[in-house]
Design a protein around this motif. Structure first.
Motif, PDB file in Angstrom:
ATOM      1  N   TRP A   1       4.543   0.690   1.539  1.00 39.99           N
ATOM      2  CA  TRP A   1       4.863  -0.372   2.477  1.00 39.99           C
ATOM      3  C   TRP A   1       4.439  -1.717   1.899  1.00 39.99           C
ATOM      4  O   TRP A   1       3.580  -1.798   1.025  1.00 39.99           O
ATOM      5  CB  TRP A   1       4.164  -0.138   3.822  1.00 39.99           C
ATOM      6  N   THR A   2       5.064  -2.793   2.389  1.00 35.17           N
ATOM      7  CA  THR A   2       4.704  -4.161   2.019  1.00 35.17           C
ATOM      8  C   THR A   2       4.853  -5.049   3.250  1.00 35.17           C
ATOM      9  O   THR A   2       5.852  -4.974   3.953  1.00 35.17           O
ATOM     10  CB  THR A   2       5.605  -4.707   0.898  1.00 35.17           C
ATOM     11  N   ILE A   3       3.833  -5.862   3.506  1.00 35.83           N
ATOM     12  CA  ILE A   3       3.876  -6.882   4.553  1.00 35.83           C
ATOM     13  C   ILE A   3       3.891  -8.213   3.828  1.00 35.83           C
ATOM     14  O   ILE A   3       3.030  -8.481   2.998  1.00 35.83           O
ATOM     15  CB  ILE A   3       2.641  -6.794   5.474  1.00 35.83           C
ATOM     16  N   GLU A   4       4.879  -9.059   4.138  1.00 35.64           N
ATOM     17  CA  GLU A   4       5.050 -10.296   3.380  1.00 35.64           C
ATOM     18  C   GLU A   4       5.129 -11.508   4.302  1.00 35.64           C
ATOM     19  O   GLU A   4       5.670 -11.435   5.394  1.00 35.64           O
ATOM     20  CB  GLU A   4       6.336 -10.211   2.564  1.00 35.64           C
ATOM     21  N   GLN A   5       4.558 -12.609   3.847  1.00 36.52           N
ATOM     22  CA  GLN A   5       4.652 -13.900   4.523  1.00 36.52           C
ATOM     23  C   GLN A   5       5.132 -14.893   3.492  1.00 36.52           C
ATOM     24  O   GLN A   5       4.474 -15.102   2.479  1.00 36.52           O
ATOM     25  CB  GLN A   5       3.279 -14.328   5.064  1.00 36.52           C
TER      26      GLN A   5
ATOM     27  N   GLY B   1       0.826  -1.198   0.000  1.00 39.59           N
ATOM     28  CA  GLY B   1       0.000   0.000   0.000  1.00 39.59           C
ATOM     29  C   GLY B   1       0.859   1.246   0.000  1.00 39.59           C
ATOM     30  O   GLY B   1       2.087   1.181  -0.011  1.00 39.59           O
ATOM     31  N   GLY B   2       0.216   2.371   0.028  1.00 35.64           N
ATOM     32  CA  GLY B   2       0.911   3.647   0.037  1.00 35.64           C
ATOM     33  C   GLY B   2       1.576   3.941  -1.291  1.00 35.64           C
ATOM     34  O   GLY B   2       1.587   3.126  -2.208  1.00 35.64           O
ATOM     35  N   THR B   3       2.156   5.142  -1.388  1.00 35.27           N
ATOM     36  CA  THR B   3       2.870   5.533  -2.597  1.00 35.27           C
ATOM     37  C   THR B   3       4.144   6.267  -2.211  1.00 35.27           C
ATOM     38  O   THR B   3       4.242   6.855  -1.133  1.00 35.27           O
ATOM     39  CB  THR B   3       2.006   6.470  -3.484  1.00 35.27           C
ATOM     40  N   GLY B   4       5.118   6.216  -3.084  1.00 38.75           N
ATOM     41  CA  GLY B   4       6.372   6.937  -2.882  1.00 38.75           C
ATOM     42  C   GLY B   4       7.061   6.539  -1.595  1.00 38.75           C
ATOM     43  O   GLY B   4       7.203   5.366  -1.273  1.00 38.75           O
ATOM     44  N   ALA B   5       7.493   7.552  -0.823  1.00 37.46           N
ATOM     45  CA  ALA B   5       8.213   7.308   0.434  1.00 37.46           C
ATOM     46  C   ALA B   5       7.320   6.658   1.488  1.00 37.46           C
ATOM     47  O   ALA B   5       7.813   6.074   2.451  1.00 37.46           O
ATOM     48  CB  ALA B   5       8.786   8.612   0.966  1.00 37.46           C
ATOM     49  N   ALA B   6       6.010   6.757   1.315  1.00 36.00           N
ATOM     50  CA  ALA B   6       5.070   6.176   2.285  1.00 36.00           C
ATOM     51  C   ALA B   6       4.602   4.782   1.876  1.00 36.00           C
ATOM     52  O   ALA B   6       3.671   4.239   2.465  1.00 36.00           O
ATOM     53  CB  ALA B   6       3.869   7.097   2.451  1.00 36.00           C
TER      54      ALA B   6
ATOM     55  N   ARG C   1       6.045 -22.015  14.603  1.00 32.42           N
ATOM     56  CA  ARG C   1       6.369 -21.106  13.500  1.00 32.42           C
ATOM     57  C   ARG C   1       5.682 -19.761  13.701  1.00 32.42           C
ATOM     58  O   ARG C   1       4.503 -19.700  14.002  1.00 32.42           O
ATOM     59  CB  ARG C   1       5.912 -21.749  12.184  1.00 32.42           C
ATOM     60  N   SER C   2       6.424 -18.685  13.542  1.00 31.21           N
ATOM     61  CA  SER C   2       5.863 -17.331  13.584  1.00 31.21           C
ATOM     62  C   SER C   2       5.352 -17.013  12.184  1.00 31.21           C
ATOM     63  O   SER C   2       6.073 -17.187  11.200  1.00 31.21           O
ATOM     64  CB  SER C   2       6.945 -16.341  14.009  1.00 31.21           C
ATOM     65  N   TYR C   3       4.112 -16.547  12.096  1.00 28.29           N
ATOM     66  CA  TYR C   3       3.518 -16.292  10.779  1.00 28.29           C
ATOM     67  C   TYR C   3       2.440 -15.229  10.860  1.00 28.29           C
ATOM     68  O   TYR C   3       1.920 -14.937  11.920  1.00 28.29           O
ATOM     69  CB  TYR C   3       2.953 -17.581  10.179  1.00 28.29           C
ATOM     70  N   ARG C   4       2.141 -14.658   9.709  1.00 26.01           N
ATOM     71  CA  ARG C   4       1.064 -13.666   9.593  1.00 26.01           C
ATOM     72  C   ARG C   4      -0.216 -14.409   9.254  1.00 26.01           C
ATOM     73  O   ARG C   4      -0.227 -15.275   8.397  1.00 26.01           O
ATOM     74  CB  ARG C   4       1.365 -12.655   8.488  1.00 26.01           C
ATOM     75  N   ASN C   5      -1.306 -14.013   9.921  1.00 26.22           N
ATOM     76  CA  ASN C   5      -2.555 -14.747   9.750  1.00 26.22           C
ATOM     77  C   ASN C   5      -3.658 -13.908   9.126  1.00 26.22           C
ATOM     78  O   ASN C   5      -4.294 -14.338   8.177  1.00 26.22           O
ATOM     79  CB  ASN C   5      -3.010 -15.291  11.108  1.00 26.22           C
ATOM     80  N   VAL C   6      -3.912 -12.715   9.644  1.00 26.67           N
ATOM     81  CA  VAL C   6      -5.025 -11.888   9.184  1.00 26.67           C
ATOM     82  C   VAL C   6      -4.474 -10.549   8.708  1.00 26.67           C
ATOM     83  O   VAL C   6      -3.729  -9.891   9.420  1.00 26.67           O
ATOM     84  CB  VAL C   6      -6.037 -11.654  10.331  1.00 26.67           C
ATOM     85  N   TYR C   7      -4.846 -10.172   7.502  1.00 28.33           N
ATOM     86  CA  TYR C   7      -4.396  -8.898   6.955  1.00 28.33           C
ATOM     87  C   TYR C   7      -5.516  -7.875   7.055  1.00 28.33           C
ATOM     88  O   TYR C   7      -6.646  -8.135   6.691  1.00 28.33           O
ATOM     89  CB  TYR C   7      -4.027  -9.056   5.473  1.00 28.33           C
ATOM     90  N   GLY C   8      -5.167  -6.692   7.551  1.00 22.76           N
ATOM     91  CA  GLY C   8      -6.095  -5.575   7.581  1.00 22.76           C
ATOM     92  C   GLY C   8      -5.679  -4.567   6.529  1.00 22.76           C
ATOM     93  O   GLY C   8      -4.917  -4.879   5.614  1.00 22.76           O
ATOM     94  N   ARG C   9      -6.119  -3.349   6.667  1.00 18.34           N
ATOM     95  CA  ARG C   9      -5.782  -2.320   5.671  1.00 18.34           C
ATOM     96  C   ARG C   9      -4.282  -2.048   5.626  1.00 18.34           C
ATOM     97  O   ARG C   9      -3.695  -1.942   4.573  1.00 18.34           O
ATOM     98  CB  ARG C   9      -6.544  -1.043   5.962  1.00 18.34           C
ATOM     99  N   GLU C  10      -3.648  -1.867   6.781  1.00 22.13           N
ATOM    100  CA  GLU C  10      -2.225  -1.553   6.813  1.00 22.13           C
ATOM    101  C   GLU C  10      -1.515  -2.341   7.905  1.00 22.13           C
ATOM    102  O   GLU C  10      -0.567  -1.853   8.513  1.00 22.13           O
ATOM    103  CB  GLU C  10      -2.022  -0.052   7.010  1.00 22.13           C
ATOM    104  N   TYR C  11      -1.963  -3.537   8.170  1.00 23.14           N
ATOM    105  CA  TYR C  11      -1.333  -4.343   9.214  1.00 23.14           C
ATOM    106  C   TYR C  11      -1.573  -5.828   8.922  1.00 23.14           C
ATOM    107  O   TYR C  11      -2.397  -6.185   8.095  1.00 23.14           O
ATOM    108  CB  TYR C  11      -1.899  -3.991  10.597  1.00 23.14           C
ATOM    109  N   ALA C  12      -0.840  -6.676   9.629  1.00 30.19           N
ATOM    110  CA  ALA C  12      -1.029  -8.121   9.534  1.00 30.19           C
ATOM    111  C   ALA C  12      -0.796  -8.711  10.919  1.00 30.19           C
ATOM    112  O   ALA C  12       0.296  -8.580  11.472  1.00 30.19           O
ATOM    113  CB  ALA C  12      -0.074  -8.728   8.520  1.00 30.19           C
ATOM    114  N   LEU C  13      -1.814  -9.319  11.480  1.00 29.56           N
ATOM    115  CA  LEU C  13      -1.706  -9.915  12.806  1.00 29.56           C
ATOM    116  C   LEU C  13      -0.947 -11.235  12.734  1.00 29.56           C
ATOM    117  O   LEU C  13      -1.011 -11.953  11.734  1.00 29.56           O
ATOM    118  CB  LEU C  13      -3.106 -10.173  13.371  1.00 29.56           C
ATOM    119  N   TYR C  14      -0.250 -11.549  13.799  1.00 28.39           N
ATOM    120  CA  TYR C  14       0.447 -12.828  13.869  1.00 28.39           C
ATOM    121  C   TYR C  14      -0.527 -13.948  14.179  1.00 28.39           C
ATOM    122  O   TYR C  14      -1.510 -13.759  14.890  1.00 28.39           O
ATOM    123  CB  TYR C  14       1.548 -12.791  14.921  1.00 28.39           C
ATOM    124  N   GLY C  15      -0.247 -15.135  13.642  1.00 24.53           N
ATOM    125  CA  GLY C  15      -1.060 -16.309  13.914  1.00 24.53           C
ATOM    126  C   GLY C  15      -0.716 -16.888  15.278  1.00 24.53           C
ATOM    127  O   GLY C  15       0.248 -16.477  15.932  1.00 24.53           O
TER     128      GLY C  15
END
Length: 135
Positions: free
Chosen positions: A74-78, A67-72, A108-122
């Protein structure tokens, strides 16, 4: 049911959704959903005993959300994710049983639920014990 003692269940899902029109046309849609998902579970009832033992595997391919553009921007990856589980059951009487289970066996540490600008851990590794009686 493979044999009287062994039950197996498996499932596979492939997802290839893309934007049909607009500025993102032909780009991947819902990147937070894995393209490949595989689930496999098995349970074995030991003959002549009240014990059964089983396990499961859940595997998914890489997911991400940007999300975001330019300097703002971001990417959340699993990355590719494989979760393992085990369970055991002992039948005390025909109507009463005790169950023991562990999920996320390797913790294992992992991302489970993605919101608009966040990802909760499982959930981390979890042990469960239960007693069931059917009335």
């Amino acid at each position: 049911q493979i044999t009287r003692e062994l039950n197996v269940a498996a499932g596979y899902t492939y997802t290839d959704a893309q934007y049909a029109e607009g500025p993102q046309k032909d780009q991947r849609f819902r990147t937070e959903q894995p393209r490949h998902s595989l689930r496999l579970a098995a349970n074995y009832q030991f003959p002549g005993t009240q014990w059964s033992l089983g396990g499961d595997v859940a595997a998914t391919s890489r997911t991400y959300k940007s999300g975001g553009t330019g300097a703002a921007s971001w990417t959340i990856e699993q990355g590719t994710l494989v979760l393992l589980g085990l369970h055991a059951k002992y039948r005390i009487t025909p109507r009463t049983q005790v169950n023991l289970a562990v999920s996320n066996l390797t913790d294992r540490s992992y991302r489970n639920v993605y919101g608009r600008e966040y990802a909760l851990y499982g959930e981390p590794r979890k042990f469960t014990a239960s007693l069931r009686h059917d009335f």
